[in-house]
Scaffold this motif. Sequence first.
Motif, PDB file in Angstrom:
ATOM      1  N   ASP A  27      11.026   2.778  -2.445  1.00  0.00           N
ATOM      2  CA  ASP A  27      10.802   2.614  -3.871  1.00  0.00           C
ATOM      3  C   ASP A  27      10.581   4.006  -4.454  1.00  0.00           C
ATOM      4  O   ASP A  27       9.875   4.837  -3.874  1.00  0.00           O
ATOM      5  N   PHE A  69       0.324   6.770  -8.884  1.00  0.00           N
ATOM      6  CA  PHE A  69       1.610   6.185  -8.494  1.00  0.00           C
ATOM      7  C   PHE A  69       1.429   5.175  -7.366  1.00  0.00           C
ATOM      8  O   PHE A  69       2.045   4.108  -7.376  1.00  0.00           O
ATOM      9  N   TRP A 114       0.036   2.048  -8.776  1.00  0.00           N
ATOM     10  CA  TRP A 114       1.101   1.331  -9.480  1.00  0.00           C
ATOM     11  C   TRP A 114       1.970   0.545  -8.495  1.00  0.00           C
ATOM     12  O   TRP A 114       2.310  -0.610  -8.722  1.00  0.00           O
ATOM     13  N   VAL A 115       2.329   1.166  -7.376  1.00  0.00           N
ATOM     14  CA  VAL A 115       3.145   0.489  -6.362  1.00  0.00           C
ATOM     15  C   VAL A 115       2.389  -0.706  -5.794  1.00  0.00           C
ATOM     16  O   VAL A 115       2.971  -1.765  -5.551  1.00  0.00           O
ATOM     17  N   ARG A 160       8.861   5.077  -6.836  1.00  0.00           N
ATOM     18  CA  ARG A 160       7.465   5.390  -7.128  1.00  0.00           C
ATOM     19  C   ARG A 160       6.746   5.899  -5.881  1.00  0.00           C
ATOM     20  O   ARG A 160       5.911   6.809  -5.959  1.00  0.00           O
TER      21      ARG A 160
END
Length: 115
Positions: free
Chosen positions: A35, A87, A90-91, A37
């Motif tokens: 991903d 980050f 967020w993931v 991110r």
Amino acid sequence: MTDSPEAHDAAGTGPTEIPQGGTDAPPSAAANLFDLRTIIAVLFGVYGIVLLIMGLVSTSTEDRAKTGGSNLNLDMGIGMLVVAGLFLLWVTLRPLKPPTPAQVAAARDDGPPAH
């Protein structure tokens, strides 16, 4: 390979049904690993650790004079580690989800017309 008319779409170019297997499965670890991110978080983390170490170990008074008295390597290292943490948060809070069959069908219908 079958040549029955019900196995092809109206244009005769391929199957009419999208295979539905695997759409209910959670995303694999490899999908989450790659991903964007996660990659950005790792890059910010690595550079943040390097700057943090440089700020703690090899900052001279001459370096501080150039930056107006602050330890810029240390400050930016801490900032980059905070961004990496955001980050990763967020993931964790918004993981990747595979598209639903309705979304796949809508994307197929919205595409450009076939030639």
